[in-house]
Enzyme design. Sequence first.
Site, PDB file in Angstrom:
ATOM      1  N   MET A 112       0.851  -1.195   0.000  1.00 16.86           N
ATOM      2  CA  MET A 112       0.000   0.000   0.000  1.00 16.86           C
ATOM      3  C   MET A 112       0.889   1.249   0.000  1.00 16.86           C
ATOM      4  O   MET A 112       0.451   2.334   0.368  1.00 16.86           O
ATOM      5  CB  MET A 112      -0.944  -0.012   1.211  1.00 16.86           C
ATOM      6  CG  MET A 112      -1.903  -1.210   1.148  1.00 16.86           C
ATOM      7  SD  MET A 112      -3.447  -0.987   2.035  1.00 16.86           S
ATOM      8  CE  MET A 112      -2.861  -0.808   3.692  1.00 16.86           C
ATOM      9  N   HIS A 126       9.399  -3.528   3.332  1.00 18.63           N
ATOM     10  CA  HIS A 126       8.989  -3.716   1.933  1.00 18.63           C
ATOM     11  C   HIS A 126      10.214  -3.948   1.042  1.00 18.63           C
ATOM     12  O   HIS A 126      10.205  -4.800   0.154  1.00 18.63           O
ATOM     13  CB  HIS A 126       8.275  -2.464   1.406  1.00 18.63           C
ATOM     14  CG  HIS A 126       6.998  -2.130   2.108  1.00 18.63           C
ATOM     15  ND1 HIS A 126       6.856  -1.017   2.896  1.00 18.63           N
ATOM     16  CD2 HIS A 126       5.802  -2.744   2.112  1.00 18.63           C
ATOM     17  CE1 HIS A 126       5.632  -0.960   3.365  1.00 18.63           C
ATOM     18  NE2 HIS A 126       4.964  -1.995   2.913  1.00 18.63           N
TER      19      HIS A 126
HETATM   20  O1  PAF Z   1      -0.208  -5.824   3.567  1.00 19.64           O
HETATM   21  C1  PAF Z   1      -0.605  -4.902   2.817  1.00 19.64           C
HETATM   22  O2  PAF Z   1       0.093  -3.929   2.582  1.00 19.64           O
HETATM   23  C2  PAF Z   1      -1.981  -5.006   2.208  1.00 19.64           C
HETATM   24  O3  PAF Z   1      -2.877  -5.639   3.057  1.00 19.64           O
HETATM   25  C3  PAF Z   1      -1.985  -5.673   0.821  1.00 19.64           C
HETATM   26  C4  PAF Z   1      -1.544  -7.121   0.901  1.00 19.64           C
HETATM   27  C5  PAF Z   1      -1.080  -4.919  -0.132  1.00 19.64           C
HETATM   28  C6  PAF Z   1      -3.396  -5.663   0.240  1.00 19.64           C
HETATM   29  O4  PAF Z   1      -3.878  -4.364   0.107  1.00 19.64           O
END
Ligand code: PAF
Length: 291
Positions: free
Chosen positions: A30, A37
């Site tokens: 997101m 990430h």
């Molecule tokens: O973990 C996240 O950032 C969100 O839940 C995802 C998997 C991108 C779905 O919107």
Amino acid sequence: MRIFDAVRDMQLQSLSWRAAGWRIAFVPTMGNLHEGHLSLVREAARRGDRVVVSIFVNPLQFNDATDYRHYPRTFDQDRQQLAALGVAAVFAPDETAMYPQGREAVTRVEVPQLTSELEGAHRPGHFTGVATVVTKLFQAVLPDIALFGEKDYQQLLVVRKLGADLNMPVEVAGLPTCREADGLAMSSRNGGLKPAERRQAPELYATLQWVGQQWRAGETDLSALEAAAMARLADAGFAPEYVSVRDATTLRPPRAGAPAVVLGAARLGEVRLIDNLRIGASQPQGAGAVK
Ligand code: PAF
């Protein structure tokens, strides 16, 4: 690095990569990217030939409209970090591209059993929103492998079940939680902590570690253990929502001798934090006596 905002354009790119024999590794996010990430993206580069990252703040999974509005959006910064890591494509649709007839009208994906408790109980509709958007993202990106952080442990199990139940030809990989030096799990939400809250925040992980120690030492009264952990968090200034020891595969009550996980969620001021820790199987003296 290509940037796609339309589902069809993303699909066409992925289809041509697949036709060329490339393996597509996908990291759904997101945005507001942090080291957690980025470590998923680096691992994706090791496991695939082309890395795709999605950035979409999914309104369907927010049970609180204010939380959705305030969720940090840092697209330019995210894009630069991903380009520096050699990402092949970013899929960054807007809400209309993902939900052309409106989010209320979209077909929804429900994952039973795993979703009614823990996060599911505290965030009604959350996992339907996650399962629906992950299904749509998989259909847009057509990945061979998708990588998720274990920090959202329940989400990882939900996505694995979703992929298996719907026969999706995608491997779902879970990677260990990235932590700050003081143990706090990295999260886009940490930026919302005030300085004093940031200093208190590692206590969530410390409490889960304490539960793990008690569990491994043979503690069998789970209700008392969970209540003590909640009290410890409240004493440290949190508003705890749950601390719960569960079977690591099913999230049902732990079975003697089977791997367990302790999961916790607590608010610090305006910020809601979650974390979890694998705590291994119960010790022999606890076997069969888990209450
Ligand atoms: O973990 C996240 O950032 C969100 O839940 C995802 C998997 C991108 C779905 O919107």
